[in-house]
Enzyme design. Sequence first.
Site, mmCIF file in Angstrom:
data_model
loop_
_atom_site.group_PDB
_atom_site.id
_atom_site.type_symbol
_atom_site.label_atom_id
_atom_site.label_comp_id
_atom_site.label_asym_id
_atom_site.label_seq_id
_atom_site.Cartn_x
_atom_site.Cartn_y
_atom_site.Cartn_z
ATOM 1 N N HIS A 200 0.847 -1.190 0.000
ATOM 2 C CA HIS A 200 0.000 0.000 0.000
ATOM 3 C C HIS A 200 0.882 1.240 0.000
ATOM 4 O O HIS A 200 2.101 1.162 0.227
ATOM 5 C CB HIS A 200 -0.962 0.020 1.202
ATOM 6 C CG HIS A 200 -0.294 0.040 2.537
ATOM 7 N ND1 HIS A 200 0.446 1.102 3.006
ATOM 8 C CD2 HIS A 200 -0.244 -0.896 3.517
ATOM 9 C CE1 HIS A 200 0.904 0.837 4.213
ATOM 10 N NE2 HIS A 200 0.509 -0.374 4.551
ATOM 11 N N GLU A 234 -5.090 -7.196 11.917
ATOM 12 C CA GLU A 234 -5.148 -5.759 12.096
ATOM 13 C C GLU A 234 -4.763 -5.085 10.786
ATOM 14 O O GLU A 234 -3.655 -5.273 10.287
ATOM 15 C CB GLU A 234 -4.194 -5.315 13.211
ATOM 16 C CG GLU A 234 -4.520 -5.910 14.573
ATOM 17 C CD GLU A 234 -5.860 -5.433 15.102
ATOM 18 O OE1 GLU A 234 -6.261 -4.304 14.777
ATOM 19 O OE2 GLU A 234 -6.502 -6.192 15.854
ATOM 20 N N LEU A 235 -5.637 -4.314 10.214
ATOM 21 C CA LEU A 235 -5.451 -3.735 8.890
ATOM 22 C C LEU A 235 -4.163 -2.916 8.824
ATOM 23 O O LEU A 235 -3.975 -1.964 9.586
ATOM 24 C CB LEU A 235 -6.651 -2.862 8.520
ATOM 25 C CG LEU A 235 -6.589 -2.178 7.144
ATOM 26 C CD1 LEU A 235 -6.556 -3.221 6.037
ATOM 27 C CD2 LEU A 235 -7.776 -1.240 6.967
ATOM 28 N N ASP A 236 -3.285 -3.291 7.880
ATOM 29 C CA ASP A 236 -2.039 -2.569 7.594
ATOM 30 C C ASP A 236 -1.131 -2.432 8.812
ATOM 31 O O ASP A 236 -0.352 -1.482 8.913
ATOM 32 C CB ASP A 236 -2.344 -1.176 7.014
ATOM 33 C CG ASP A 236 -3.018 -1.259 5.659
ATOM 34 O OD1 ASP A 236 -2.758 -2.236 4.931
ATOM 35 O OD2 ASP A 236 -3.807 -0.355 5.321
ATOM 36 N N GLU A 237 -1.212 -3.387 9.740
ATOM 37 C CA GLU A 237 -0.386 -3.336 10.949
ATOM 38 C C GLU A 237 0.613 -4.486 11.014
ATOM 39 O O GLU A 237 1.314 -4.633 12.010
ATOM 40 C CB GLU A 237 -1.284 -3.371 12.194
ATOM 41 C CG GLU A 237 -2.143 -2.131 12.383
ATOM 42 C CD GLU A 237 -1.323 -0.896 12.714
ATOM 43 O OE1 GLU A 237 -0.245 -1.049 13.323
ATOM 44 O OE2 GLU A 237 -1.741 0.209 12.334
#
Length: 292
Positions: A200, A234-237
């Site tokens: 991303h 956990e989104l984008d973690e």
Amino acid sequence: MVSEHARSHGSVRLVIVCPDRPGIVAAVSGWLFERGANIMNSAQHSTDPEGGMFFMRMEFFLERISEVRAELELAFEREVATPFVMTWRFSYGADGKRVAILVSAQDHCLLDLLWRSRHDELGAEVALVVSNHTNVEETVRSFGLPFEHVPVAEGGMADAERQMLSLLAGRVDLIVLARYMRILSRDFLEKVGVPAINIHHSFLPAFVGADPYLRALERGVKIIGATAHYVTEELDEGPIIEQDVERVSHRHGLADLESIGRDIERTVLSRAVKWHLEDRVIVHGNKTFVFD
């Protein structure tokens, strides 16, 4: 002289994580020497020589490895790993790795990975491309690769995940989200049973959501970039594997920012995938150690 075919089929990568203490490198290299192995590459890192953690990636060559694999692993566990309290794994050059690519409408990362795979730059076979859109199907099939369309209806992500699990579970070694614009659930990640890598832009957390490049332009950002990381619930973690940035200025319009962003995303994702497939990435907690 050892041929490239024999070398690849006799090569083994050893990845180790353990509490640091004197003698680890000597124990491993001595053990390999006793078995006639030739160490071709070795890299290690300690977080602290007094009470820290030790990380090592070693590549060695051993003739007729296919005949002694089981014995080799049992002996290493008993004679080296257990005394040093190691978490470890062997990765064999003869075992081809298979990758599945998930993609939505944007195809720039997908095309880069397909090109690199065709030219043997990834170190793995692209086994399948799955998309919730159909615009990339013709391109994927032109590479001679299988394509599966798994649409996602409103509120139907669970059904889509069940369908993808039937296609992927037990059949691939890595999943790459090449701009797949859907959130994968914890249940899917657990059941599919292999790591997943996502890409991303690196505006997060400043510009979360839609139109990040437009909002970045409006704010007059001076640096844009991309981040590749392992996927967690956990989104984008998830643990970060690779990042890169490029400077921009007021002279760059929206189309310029988007083009630069696509280039960085392609490069960062391909590096992360290649490094993972070459066993250069060791995850410890929510951090990675990447050996060059």
